[in-house]
Design a protein around this motif. Structure first.
Motif, PDB file in Angstrom:
ATOM      1  N   ARG A 241       4.728  57.964   0.161  1.00 56.19           N
ATOM      2  CA  ARG A 241       4.303  57.634  -1.190  1.00 56.19           C
ATOM      3  C   ARG A 241       5.441  56.911  -1.889  1.00 56.19           C
ATOM      4  O   ARG A 241       6.571  57.380  -1.925  1.00 56.19           O
ATOM      5  CB  ARG A 241       3.947  58.894  -1.972  1.00 56.19           C
ATOM      6  N   LEU A 242       5.098  55.756  -2.395  1.00 50.92           N
ATOM      7  CA  LEU A 242       6.029  54.976  -3.203  1.00 50.92           C
ATOM      8  C   LEU A 242       5.461  54.927  -4.611  1.00 50.92           C
ATOM      9  O   LEU A 242       4.251  54.773  -4.792  1.00 50.92           O
ATOM     10  CB  LEU A 242       6.185  53.565  -2.648  1.00 50.92           C
ATOM     11  N   PHE A 243       6.323  55.050  -5.574  1.00 51.77           N
ATOM     12  CA  PHE A 243       5.881  55.058  -6.963  1.00 51.77           C
ATOM     13  C   PHE A 243       6.271  53.744  -7.619  1.00 51.77           C
ATOM     14  O   PHE A 243       7.423  53.310  -7.533  1.00 51.77           O
ATOM     15  CB  PHE A 243       6.490  56.247  -7.698  1.00 51.77           C
ATOM     16  N   VAL A 244       5.300  53.090  -8.230  1.00 50.06           N
ATOM     17  CA  VAL A 244       5.528  51.804  -8.871  1.00 50.06           C
ATOM     18  C   VAL A 244       4.991  51.835 -10.297  1.00 50.06           C
ATOM     19  O   VAL A 244       4.108  52.616 -10.634  1.00 50.06           O
ATOM     20  CB  VAL A 244       4.862  50.643  -8.095  1.00 50.06           C
ATOM     21  N   LEU A 245       5.549  50.970 -11.110  1.00 48.41           N
ATOM     22  CA  LEU A 245       5.101  50.806 -12.488  1.00 48.41           C
ATOM     23  C   LEU A 245       4.795  49.333 -12.691  1.00 48.41           C
ATOM     24  O   LEU A 245       5.670  48.485 -12.518  1.00 48.41           O
ATOM     25  CB  LEU A 245       6.181  51.269 -13.467  1.00 48.41           C
TER      26      LEU A 245
ATOM     27  N   PHE B 151      10.228  52.590  -8.054  1.00 49.53           N
ATOM     28  CA  PHE B 151      11.184  53.678  -8.202  1.00 49.53           C
ATOM     29  C   PHE B 151      11.995  53.808  -6.924  1.00 49.53           C
ATOM     30  O   PHE B 151      11.487  53.624  -5.824  1.00 49.53           O
ATOM     31  CB  PHE B 151      10.459  54.994  -8.518  1.00 49.53           C
TER      32      PHE B 151
ATOM     33  N   GLY C 104      11.079  57.937  -3.147  1.00 49.46           N
ATOM     34  CA  GLY C 104       9.688  58.091  -2.761  1.00 49.46           C
ATOM     35  C   GLY C 104       9.506  59.443  -2.101  1.00 49.46           C
ATOM     36  O   GLY C 104      10.322  60.345  -2.272  1.00 49.46           O
TER      37      GLY C 104
END
Length: 89
Positions: free
Chosen positions: A42-46, A58, A61
């Motif tokens: 899981r990669l977190f992006v905005l 971010f 991850g």
């Protein structure tokens, strides 16, 4: 759900109730493994803008591994062992 609650694996579409609420996806025949274990990342992006495109990723991850080594028999007899198929078990 947590620990595979509500998740089932099948080899036949006839096992799925078309009247029930379902999410169905095709199983990967040859998944990528880490030391013999299935995993997900899981990669977190905005996303702050589409035009111009502006995305922040971010630095941290998440990687989740199954708790049993992966192996699929030709008959699919181990589909009930969710610990080798699901990373959230």
């Amino acid at each position: 759900g947590a620990q595979g609650a509500g998740i089932s694996l099948t080899r036949s579409l006839s096992d799925i109730d078309p009247q029930a609420n379902n999410i169905v996806q095709r199983y990967m025949a040859k998944p990528h493994l880490i030391d013999g274990y299935k995993y997900d990342m899981r990669l977190f992006v905005l996303l702050t803008s589409l035009s111009p495109l502006r995305i922040y990723i971010f630095r941290e991850g998440l990687v989740r591994l199954c708790t049993q080594p992966y192996g699929l028999t030709g008959t699919g007899s181990n589909l009930q062992d969710l610990r080798m198929h699901l990373t959230n078990y």
